[in-house]
Design a protein around this motif. Structure first.
Motif, PDB file in Angstrom:
ATOM      1  N   ALA A 134       0.827  -0.951   0.308  1.00 18.31           N
ATOM      2  CA  ALA A 134       0.158  -0.247  -0.391  1.00 18.31           C
ATOM      3  C   ALA A 134       0.612   1.450   0.034  1.00 18.31           C
ATOM      4  O   ALA A 134       0.496   2.578  -0.871  1.00 18.31           O
ATOM      5  CB  ALA A 134      -0.954  -0.119   1.023  1.00 18.31           C
ATOM      6  N   ALA A 135       2.006   0.948   0.866  1.00 20.32           N
ATOM      7  CA  ALA A 135       2.919   1.864   0.996  1.00 20.32           C
ATOM      8  C   ALA A 135       3.571   2.742  -0.075  1.00 20.32           C
ATOM      9  O   ALA A 135       3.544   3.810  -0.757  1.00 20.32           O
ATOM     10  CB  ALA A 135       4.185   2.309   1.560  1.00 20.32           C
ATOM     11  N   GLY A 136       3.593   1.803  -1.295  1.00 17.53           N
ATOM     12  CA  GLY A 136       4.145   2.051  -3.516  1.00 17.53           C
ATOM     13  C   GLY A 136       2.858   2.511  -3.751  1.00 17.53           C
ATOM     14  O   GLY A 136       3.745   3.140  -4.489  1.00 17.53           O
ATOM     15  N   ALA A 137       2.618   1.435  -3.784  1.00 19.55           N
ATOM     16  CA  ALA A 137       0.767   2.154  -4.514  1.00 19.55           C
ATOM     17  C   ALA A 137       0.478   3.643  -4.224  1.00 19.55           C
ATOM     18  O   ALA A 137      -0.198   4.001  -5.359  1.00 19.55           O
ATOM     19  CB  ALA A 137      -0.262   1.541  -4.636  1.00 19.55           C
ATOM     20  N   ALA A 138       1.090   4.558  -2.884  1.00 19.56           N
ATOM     21  CA  ALA A 138       0.293   5.537  -2.542  1.00 19.56           C
ATOM     22  C   ALA A 138       1.949   6.444  -3.033  1.00 19.56           C
ATOM     23  O   ALA A 138       1.610   7.530  -3.049  1.00 19.56           O
ATOM     24  CB  ALA A 138      -0.008   5.747  -0.915  1.00 19.56           C
TER      25      ALA A 138
END
Length: 516
Positions: A134-138
């Motif tokens: 999720a951090a990478g996607a954000a």
């Protein structure tokens, strides 16, 4: 000493300032992921569920930090020599996509709380991997240089491989993870080659500088630049599940834990579409004659093959419900590609239609997976026929799923699905892509068949002996876990509100999204 002072005064500072508020959504998600991984070492086995609730709280906090960023006027990690070239930009485009990603990850986390406990998956690893992805996607929608884009793409993808194969001892899960990993790594390698070609031609990785330098490429480097543009698109096209890069989707969704299948169908696609939009609309507008027709063809192939495969799903086949949702997501990806192709022939703000459609799709598709997770608690074969008579057993779940399917089909009362399709259709017409608009209309009609067939099944009564079994099942039915019920309610309320006020999404479609 005086000479040194003069030299220091003339030399520009290489120290970059950091806007901590702008990067807060990504940092909070990543820090909570690390905290969960460390806490897993010290938390007793019986207390492992608390790690899930820490993750849910962290994702909720990260989503809340988007409120101060809604003005869309922040940027950080900018070059001191060229303040317009920044590596991280929190404009309206970034804020909208980060909301989609973090809210989607939050719903996935709610669905996962019960799934992790029931299937005995390792809690610490699961939550760390989910938060890392999720951090990478954000991070990806805020990235404004090619290096950060590729890093964000891989940070979002690598944990997803492990999440797909998290069900240890399950052959389907292991095969799905391996297929997903090998095909994704190949696509990334091709993209990296494309990025290296672009860097060789332009001498820069920042998207705005790349765009400026591609406007005036020497003749001997033009072929290299065109190859770089084409190859760079491959990795992002893979993430969108665009045909012919779609082959991993059905088996991966079937083999993955159901919450992760929903996560890939929404957040995984958001990553791909975000990357495609950034590299085409911001970095490569000078080569729109290359990527415009290519994406238009990809959109046509993707929507057609996805819908054709979804129609062929047999209701009695094991995992047919998940496979139908998988092929449906491929078809929906085709619609999402249309405004990106249209941006090559008209204004770049056409891609607002992609974001508008993505917001609708994220809410209703995650809702459909939430209902599937509920039904799978008593009917683990994931067959479409398992949903027959669901209204008699679980009326609210059946009504919610019917509404989600009607939104995906674009039929009333799913008004938001209809409006989202109209915005995409209009973007194709305005760009002069009449043939693509006609093909989209044909595919929408084809999709009505399998969406309405599943919807009708929800309200049919069980036949013969199935009636007695259904009655016994209703008596033995356990109460729906409240995290799963909360996910269904949240997505249903969101879809109903958007259908009642479609101007909220249409505002995204017509607004100016980029500041740089």
């Amino acid at each position: 000493m005086t000479a040194l002072t003069v030299l220091a005064a003339e030399t520009p500072s290489l120290v970059q300032s950091v806007d901590w508020l702008a990067i807060a959504p990504v940092v909070i998600t990543a820090v909570v992921g690390l905290a969960v991984l460390v806490a897993d070492l010290f938390v007793a086995e019986r207390h492992k569920p608390v790690l899930g609730w820490i993750s849910v709280a962290g994702l909720a906090a990260a989503t809340a930090t988007l409120l101060p960023l809604r003005a869309g006027d922040r940027a950080t990690f900018c070059l001191t020599a060229d303040p317009e070239a920044c590596s991280y930009v929190a404009d309206h485009f970034t804020v909208v996509v980060q909301f989609l990603v973090l809210a989607g990850a939050l719903l996935t986390a709610l669905l996962s709380v019960t799934a992790v406990r029931d299937t005995r998956m390792p809690a610490g690893e699961y939550w760390f991997l989910l938060l890392s992805s999720a951090a990478g996607a954000a991070l990806l929608p805020a990235s404004r240089d090619l290096a950060t884009l590729i890093v964000a793409l891989e940070v979002a993808s690598l944990p997803a491989f492990a999440l797909v194969g998290m069900r240890r001892g399950d052959r389907l899960s292991s095969e799905a993870a391996l297929k997903f990993f090998l095909s994704s790594v190949t696509a990334t390698a091709v993209s990296l080659m494309g990025v290296s070609f672009v860097y060789a031609v332009t001498g820069s990785l920042h998207l705005t500088q790349v765009a400026d330098r591609l406007e005036d490429v020497p003749g001997q480097l033009d072929t290299l630049a065109m190859a770089g543009v084409a190859l760079t698109l491959v990795g992002f096209a893979f993430k969108t599940a665009a045909v012919p890069f779609h082959f991993w989707v059905p088996d991966t969704y079937v083999g993955a834990p159901l919450p992760i299948a929903g996560y890939l169908s929404v957040i995984g696609k958001a990553v791909g579409f975000t990357g495609l939009i950034l590299v085409t609309v911001i970095a490569f507008p000078a080569y729109s004659q290359i990527w415009g027709p290519a994406i238009a063809v990809l959109a046509a192939l993707t929507m057609t093959l996805g819908n054709a495969a979804a129609v062929r799903q047999s209701a009695d086949r094991p995992n047919s419900a998940v496979r139908l949702l998988a092929w449906s997501s491929v078809g929906q990806a085709g619609y999402l590609l249309v405004p990106i192709a249209a941006a090559a022939y008209s204004e770049r703000d056409q891609i607002g239609s992609t974001l508008a459609y993505a917001l609708m799709y994220a809410a209703v598709n995650l809702g459909a997976f939430a209902v599937a997770a509920l039904v799978a608690r008593t009917k683990p074969l994931h067959r479409i026929s398992d949903y027959r008579g669901l209204y008699a057993e679980r009326p609210l779940a059946a009504l919610s799923l019917a509404f989600f399917l009607l939104c995906l089909a674009g039929l009333p009362p799913g008004i938001i699905g209809l409006f989202a399709k109209v915005t995409v259709f209009q973007s194709a017409v305005d760009a002069g892509l009449g043939w693509l608009a006609v093909l989209m209309a044909v595919n929408v009609v084809i999709a009505l068949y399998y969406y309405l067939r599943w919807t009708a099944l929800l309200f049919r009564g069980p036949e013969g002996a199935e009636g007695a079994e259904g009655a016994e099942g209703a008596e033995a039915r356990t109460k729906a876990p409240w995290p799963v019920a909360a996910a269904i309610v949240a997505t249903a309320i969101t879809a109903v509100v958007l259908s009642g006020a479609p101007q909220l999404v249409l505002r995204v479609a017509s607004g100016s999204l980029f500041t740089q």
